[in-house]
Design an enzyme around this catalytic site. Structure first.
Site, short mmCIF file in Angstrom:
data_model
loop_
_atom_site.label_atom_id
_atom_site.label_comp_id
_atom_site.label_asym_id
_atom_site.label_seq_id
_atom_site.Cartn_x
_atom_site.Cartn_y
_atom_site.Cartn_z
N PHE A 43 36.85 44.36 45.03
CA PHE A 43 35.80 43.46 44.57
C PHE A 43 35.60 43.59 43.07
O PHE A 43 35.54 44.70 42.53
CB PHE A 43 34.46 43.78 45.24
CG PHE A 43 34.44 43.60 46.72
CD1 PHE A 43 34.09 42.38 47.29
CD2 PHE A 43 34.74 44.67 47.57
CE1 PHE A 43 34.04 42.23 48.67
CE2 PHE A 43 34.70 44.52 48.95
CZ PHE A 43 34.35 43.29 49.51
N ASP A 44 35.46 42.45 42.41
CA ASP A 44 34.84 42.46 41.09
C ASP A 44 33.37 42.80 41.33
O ASP A 44 32.87 42.71 42.45
CB ASP A 44 34.99 41.08 40.45
CG ASP A 44 34.27 40.99 39.12
OD1 ASP A 44 34.54 41.81 38.24
OD2 ASP A 44 33.41 40.09 38.98
N LEU A 45 32.66 43.19 40.27
CA LEU A 45 31.26 43.60 40.44
C LEU A 45 30.29 42.53 39.96
O LEU A 45 29.63 41.86 40.75
CB LEU A 45 31.02 44.93 39.72
CG LEU A 45 29.62 45.54 39.90
CD1 LEU A 45 29.34 45.85 41.37
CD2 LEU A 45 29.48 46.80 39.05
#
Length: 212
Positions: free
Chosen positions: A8-10
């Site tokens: 995941f990107d944050l």
């Protein structure tokens, strides 16, 4: 779909930092630029590493701008940041189902960990790859490759989830499946143009896609 690892990107994907980021950019640009930037103009800076964005403003003062941005960002962090709807429950469900979960972000790890802790996501990720952990940031595949090395994962069984074209291209460059998020501040149609394999209307859509 045979997915075992989810990266995941944050910012903009799991946690809503958009207003914080915009405020920090506007604050910094007001100090270092004679041009009065609009909110719309600032959106173009969101996604790449800070140095890359500020290089467009003044190559000779990049480090100063990064320091000013981070000071504002950190001091206002907890007043702005929240998790997007269904994110925390979905992550807990995926972890309980045995998926490997990790963060791949273009922000420094210490700041990423602040957001993770504030939104109740501590202990859900097996690794966090921050900006300082790589030589080449997304869309280069290095951050994803590094995460998979730490997880002993395979690109062919990995899904990269993000809100920016950098995330989609990084996944494609590394050979993973990709998922965009419809709540991206960039606009859904902008992200769809990069042809992610999936588009999530809400994070809980992952459980349907994966059959959890």
């Amino acid at each position: 779909m045979n997915i075992r690892t989810i990266l995941f990107d944050l910012d903009g994907t799991l946690i809503d930092t958009n207003e914080l980021i915009i405020a920090s950019f506007l604050h910094t640009l007001k100090v270092y630029s004679n041009h009065e930037y609009s909110r719309k103009e600032v959106l173009d800076f969101i996604g790449p590493p800070l140095k890359d964005s500020f290089m467009k403003i003044d190559p000779d003062r990049v480090d100063e701008m990064v320091a000013t941005y981070r000071e504002h960002n950190l001091s206002n962090h907890d007043d702005y940041v929240t998790a997007y709807p269904t994110v925390v429950d979905t992550l807990k469900q995926l972890k309980a189902a045995g998926y490997q979960l990790a963060i791949v972000t273009t922000k420094v790890k210490s700041t990423a960990m602040m957001g993770i802790a504030l939104t109740g996501m501590e202990g859900l990720f097996e690794t966090v790859i921050g900006l300082e952990d790589v030589t080449n940031a997304k869309p280069h595949p290095e951050p994803i490759i590094k995460a998979l090395q730490q997880l002993d994962g395979q690109a062919s069984t990995t899904l990269m989830v993000g809100d920016n074209y950098h995330d989609i291209e990084a996944g494609q460059n590394a050979g993973t499946k990709t998922a965009g998020v419809a709540w991206t501040i960039k606009g859904r149609e902008v992200l769809e143009a990069y042809q992610p394999d999936y588009m999530l209307e809400k994070m809980s859509d992952l459980t349907t896609i994966l059959g959890v």
